[in-house]
Motif scaffolding. Structure first.
Motif: not given
Ligand code: PLP
Length: 394
Positions: A76-77, A79-81, A285, A288
């Protein structure tokens, strides 16, 4: 006939100068700006998550390549960053810090005689890492900035000349320790082109990925076209979450490489501490603003120490990432930068690291490194001591 009880490998490198300087600092009660670890507390939410995991009895071995919660959090991290798509079952290995990550990655891919390209100055561990894995290192120079608006840089022709049929890996570290250099898009594209031309793997240490200043953005080499399949990304929780003692790291690599890395990792350490893996899964998680605050706080510390060192009469290179500053040694008459660092501990009460320890054979670089992952009061104390040692009015 007496045998040598110590292996050639272990004999061919010395003890870590960084850790050694921390010991010298403690012996002289000096302010320790040597070793790269925060002296301020970790976020209470992350600490609570570790306590909760222990209370819930997450106290036995996690699966060797990493607890599922943490592998999912890494997916997830990333993908997010970074916009990466990763398979938690096949492309991630959780390990005991980026330190083990680099070692496991090199042991998994290096054969005797293989060459490894390393930019110099380099994070101290990469020297022993190449020796232990059996690689023959080839060093490529990073040249210091020529003004306050330029960064450390390599010469393209020198890098290209280091590649040859024996090259197996190139080790990259961005943001970079000790220089604070950020490898920019153009530089990474040039490296990627050489890796593809020579069928070389990139092993990239991105442990400072969230510690960038002045609006700079981190670029992960694996996201460049054609690089995911030939990049091993090493990362960890130490710097982003200020928990260097927890020893949680991870390695991202294509499936086939991950299979080899997981085997090496299993027999090196079995796995990272299970409850701390759960806490890092939680930490990744965080919203931001956690990450924004991290970079903003470090930027303030960089500016504070940069100003203080300049006021103390040091000539300092500006940085855009990681949490170190390099200063030129302002006095002459010292045999080496190591001697100057020891002198500074004893006479000024401030511990630094001589930059020669980031080179293969550099008896005196004329430079020292200051770490500013410290509370403001620690940095103030260090600046005060340096000013009084340098006889600058406080
Ligand atoms: N890589 C770099 C570039 C570092 O500067 C450090 C620590 O200073 C490490 C790795 C160590 O990371 P870890 O604590 O995850 O082993």
């Amino acid at each position: 006939m007496s045998k040598s009880l110590i292996s050639q490998k272990a004999s061919s490198f010395g003890e870590s100068v960084i850790r050694g300087m921390s010991r010298v600092a403690a012996a002289h009660q000096a302010v320790n700006l040597a070793q790269g670890f925060p002296d301020f507390p970790a976020d209470p939410r992350i600490k609570q998550a570790a306590v909760d995991a222990i209370q819930k009895d997450v106290n036995q071995y996690a699966i060797t390549w990493g607890a599922k919660n943490l592998r999912n959090a890494i997916v997830a991290k990333e993908k997010r960053f970074r916009g990466k798509e990763l398979d938690p079952e096949k492309e991630i290995t959780v390990c005991c810090g980026a330190t083990e990550g680099m070692m496991a990655a090199l042991l998994a891919v290096i054969d005797p005689g293989d060459e490894a390209i390393i930019f110099q100055p380099f994070y101290e561990n990469y020297g022993p890492d190449t020796i232990l894995s059996g690689a023959s290192p080839r060093y490529v120079t990073l040249y210091p900035p020529t003004s306050d608006s330029t960064d450390w840089s390599f010469k393209e022709d020198e890098l290209a000349a280091a590649f040859n049929p024996k090259t197996k890996v190139i080790v990259i570290n961005t943001p970079h320790n000790p220089t604070g250099k950020i490898f920019r898009q153009k530089e990474l594209e040039f490296i990627a082109g050489l890796c593809q031309k020579w069928d070389v793997l990139a092993v990239t240490d991105e442990i400072y990925e969230h510690i960038l200043y002045d609006g700079e953005k981190h670029i992960s080499l694996a996201t460049l076209p054609g690089m995911k399949e030939r990049t091993i990304t090493v990362n960890g929780a130490s710097k982003t979450f200020s928990v260097t003692g927890w020893r949680v790291g991870y390695i991202l690599a294509p499936e086939k490489l991950t299979q080899a890395i997981r085997k090496v990792h299993d027999f090196l350490t079995v796995g990272a501490a299970a409850p701390l893996q759960e806490a890092i899964a939680f930490a990744m998680g965080l919203p931001d603003d956690f990450y924004f605050h991290l970079a903003a706080e470090y930027q303030k510390k960089r500016d504070f120490l940069l100003k203080g060192l300049r006021e103390s009469g040091f000539s300092v290179f500006k940085t855009w990432g990681a949490y170190y500053l390099i200063a030129k040694i302002p006095e002459s008459g010292f045999k080496s930068d190591y001697d100057y660092s020891v002198h500074l501990v004893k006479e000024a009460g401030v511990a630094t690291v001589p930059i020669s320890s980031f080179y293969l054979n550099e008896p005196s670089s004329g430079m020292i490194r200051f770490c500013y992952a410290k509370k403001e009061e620690t940095l103030s104390k260090a600046i005060e001591k340096l000013k009084s040692y340098r006889k600058v009015s406080v």
